[in-house]
Design a protein around this motif. Structure first.
Motif, PDB file in Angstrom:
ATOM      1  N   SER A 134       3.640   8.352   3.800  1.00  0.00           N
ATOM      2  CA  SER A 134       2.877   9.025   5.046  1.00  0.00           C
ATOM      3  C   SER A 134       3.943   9.038   6.399  1.00  0.00           C
ATOM      4  O   SER A 134       3.534   8.799   7.643  1.00  0.00           O
ATOM      5  CB  SER A 134       1.788   7.992   5.380  1.00  0.00           C
ATOM      6  N   ASN A 135       5.253   8.939   6.167  1.00  0.00           N
ATOM      7  CA  ASN A 135       6.089   9.088   7.337  1.00  0.00           C
ATOM      8  C   ASN A 135       5.986   7.858   8.019  1.00  0.00           C
ATOM      9  O   ASN A 135       6.047   8.029   9.335  1.00  0.00           O
ATOM     10  CB  ASN A 135       5.772  10.295   7.963  1.00  0.00           C
ATOM     11  N   GLU A 137       3.489   6.289   8.957  1.00  0.00           N
ATOM     12  CA  GLU A 137       2.257   6.190   9.866  1.00  0.00           C
ATOM     13  C   GLU A 137       1.578   4.618   9.603  1.00  0.00           C
ATOM     14  O   GLU A 137       1.617   4.132   8.762  1.00  0.00           O
ATOM     15  CB  GLU A 137       1.076   7.227   9.603  1.00  0.00           C
ATOM     16  N   ARG A 435      -6.645   5.896  10.668  1.00  0.00           N
ATOM     17  CA  ARG A 435      -5.417   6.187  11.148  1.00  0.00           C
ATOM     18  C   ARG A 435      -5.823   7.290  12.456  1.00  0.00           C
ATOM     19  O   ARG A 435      -5.027   7.045  13.599  1.00  0.00           O
ATOM     20  CB  ARG A 435      -4.354   6.918  10.336  1.00  0.00           C
ATOM     21  N   GLU A 436      -6.985   7.983  12.319  1.00  0.00           N
ATOM     22  CA  GLU A 436      -7.310   8.935  13.350  1.00  0.00           C
ATOM     23  C   GLU A 436      -8.062   8.038  14.518  1.00  0.00           C
ATOM     24  O   GLU A 436      -7.727   8.528  15.798  1.00  0.00           O
ATOM     25  CB  GLU A 436      -8.359   9.971  12.884  1.00  0.00           C
ATOM     26  N   SER A 443      -1.555   0.045  17.046  1.00  0.00           N
ATOM     27  CA  SER A 443      -1.262   0.377  15.783  1.00  0.00           C
ATOM     28  C   SER A 443      -2.645  -0.126  15.016  1.00  0.00           C
ATOM     29  O   SER A 443      -2.519   0.265  13.644  1.00  0.00           O
ATOM     30  CB  SER A 443      -0.033  -0.672  15.256  1.00  0.00           C
TER      31      SER A 443
END
Length: 515
Positions: A134-135, A137, A435-436, A443
């Motif tokens: 997920s890069n 995230e 995450r949204e 964080s």
């Protein structure tokens, strides 16, 4: 001197020896009492099974939230539980939030355990993907197993534990899974959401275990991956062209949340049918055999008594009773007549059911059902919207990687019952919401903010699931979700037939529910 010696002998020989024996008996009795007391004390106080899991008073069942490498004594879960533990152990304190997958891990039903194993495998693969692909995230995802008991009856104990995990180092931010639409699960979802804990249902389909019914939201913060029974029935009707004059309804009486709402949906489809619906009464625990096989033998006679134009049987019941009904239909008297049994997603439990008489399916009998997912849906169906083969292939690649370390092994992982795919999409939706909800510059999301994300999961913010697009309405229900129609086969397993849609056609490219 002689008399003194005799007296001494009397005192020492007659009294002293019994006294020593008496003292020895007292000491022995005290030791035995101490051991018994100690054993009783241990028996009554040491009820632990593993970290986070213990036996409630009066029960030998291990319930609670397993925070370590614990498989609830189920060998078939061992590989995937170990894989989850390796991934969790890799996470640094403060870098993660927790998602609990709540399922009845101590179920005594082999069929239910297959479902649980596959959902857990799918959830783990989504956890691994979120943490590694997920890069960077944030936050990372820790996965735990929450057991409310084999029948779900220990949910208050487990819900209390989950609520405590929302604070402190665990930072629980969502509960996924839940599983079947039962009264106990309905109460558990109500208790969780009233405590502000977001819930993502994997395979709950009952209309009364959803928000938005009659304009009410009794479960604030609930999102679902699966369509409601009403939407499944609408998709089934659009596929099968069910006619009131050619269908007979067989239903569970008094029913549970799943069977009742499926019955209501089917009854609405064949309103005006010339045939009276046929009830059966299963045990309270619908995984038990009971005596319903006798009732089904009688109902098969009534099936044969219908006019020859009747070719469809709508079945509103659980998988154990469905299996009994199919077996009974295999011995019906009118085997020269062709019948199609149409039912809900509960039939997917029979995909690998060893006690199903599959020879019945060779006697002019078809069993078709609405599956929550199927591996052939996006590779064999011509649908251009609502999902894609590319989204499904990402899961296939993860399964290939999971055959060995570092991802796996996770144990045998069939896809044709749809449960692994559903577990994967459920966890992906949970991760999306978490995450949204992360605030700018932060964080970790606030617990209350995660459930507020569900109404925005649509359009370009949809989740491209392996089962199809997940676009939620303002109540957290999937809009026009792809519904694979699947058929049990005589040789074993199930065959994909076609994708059907609650709205009769795929959603628009923007995937925005209408007002």
């Amino acid at each position: 001197m002689a008399r003194r010696g005799v007296g001494t002998w009397i005192r020492e020989g007659v009294w002293e020896i019994p006294l020593r024996r008496y003292l020895a008996l007292l000491v022995t009795a005290a030791l035995v009492t101490g051991v018994v007391f100690g054993v009783r004390t241990l028996t009554h106080t040491d009820r632990s099974c593993a970290p986070g899991v213990s036996r409630p008073p009066g029960s030998d069942e291990c319930v609670g939230v397993a925070t370590g490498d614990y498989d609830f004594g189920r060998p078939q879960l061992r590989d995937v539980v170990r894989a989850i533990a390796r991934e969790n152990d890799r996470l640094k304190p403060g870098s993660y939030v927790t998602v609990a997958l709540m399922l009845p891990y101590t179920s005594a039903s082999p069929t239910n355990m297959n479902d649980i194993q596959h959902q857990l495998q799918g959830a783990y693969l989504a956890q691994y993907r979120a943490n590694h692909d997920s890069n960077g995230e944030a936050p990372l995802i820790r996965l735990t197993l929450a057991n409310p008991g084999a029948g779900g009856g220990q949910w208050p104990r487990t819900v209390d534990q989950l609520a405590r995990m929302t604070t402190g180092a665990d930072r629980l931010r969502a509960v996924a899974g839940i599983g079947q639409s039962t009264d106990d699960n309905k109460q558990a979802v109500r208790a969780l959401t009233r405590r502000g804990i977001p819930v993502i249902g994997s395979s709950i389909t009952a209309d009364d275990l959803a928000n938005g019914q009659h304009g009410q939201d009794p479960y604030p913060g609930l999102a679902r991956v699966a369509p409601t029974n009403t939407d499944e029935a609408r998709a089934l009707a659009s596929f099968a062209k069910v006619s009131a004059g050619k269908a007979l309804l067989v239903y569970d009486k008094p029913g549970d949340p799943y069977t009742r709402t499926l019955q209501e949906s089917f009854a609405a489809l064949i309103k005006g049918s010339p045939y009276e619906p046929q009830p059966f009464t299963p045990p309270a625990d619908r995984s038990e055999e009971g005596t319903t096989a006798n009732t089904f033998r009688q109902i098969t006679h009534l099936v044969c008594d219908t006019s020859r134009e009747t070719d469809t049987i709508l079945f509103a019941g659980r998988h154990t009773q469905l299996r009994q009904f199919i077996n009974a239909l295999g011995g019906r008297g009118c085997q020269d007549r062709r019948f199609t049994v149409l039912t809900g997603d509960e039939a997917s439990y029979l995909t690998h059911e060893s006690t199903l008489d599959r020879s019945a399916l060779r006697h002019n009998l078809s069993v078709r059902y609405t599956s929550l997912a199927h591996p052939d849906a996006w590779t064999r169906d011509p649908a251009k919207r609502g999902g894609s083969a590319a989204d499904f292939r990402q899961l296939q690649q993860m399964l290939t990687d999971a055959a060995r370390e570092p991802v796996g092994p996770i144990g045998p992982a069939p896809l044709d019952d749809g449960q692994l795919i559903t577990g994967y999409d459920t966890m992906r939706l949970a991760v999306h919401g978490i995450r949204e909800a992360v605030p700018d510059g932060g964080s970790v999301p606030a617990l209350a903010d995660v459930g507020l994300q569900w109404p925005q999961v649509k359009g370009s913010l949809r989740v491209d699931g392996a089962s199809g697009w997940i676009c939620l309405d303002v109540h957290g229900n999937p809009y026009d979700k792809a519904v694979p129609i699947v058929e049990l086969t005589p040789r074993g397993g199930a065959r994909f037939v076609r994708i059907a849609w609650p709205e009769g056609k795929p959603p628009g490219r923007e995937c925005l529910p209408p007002s």
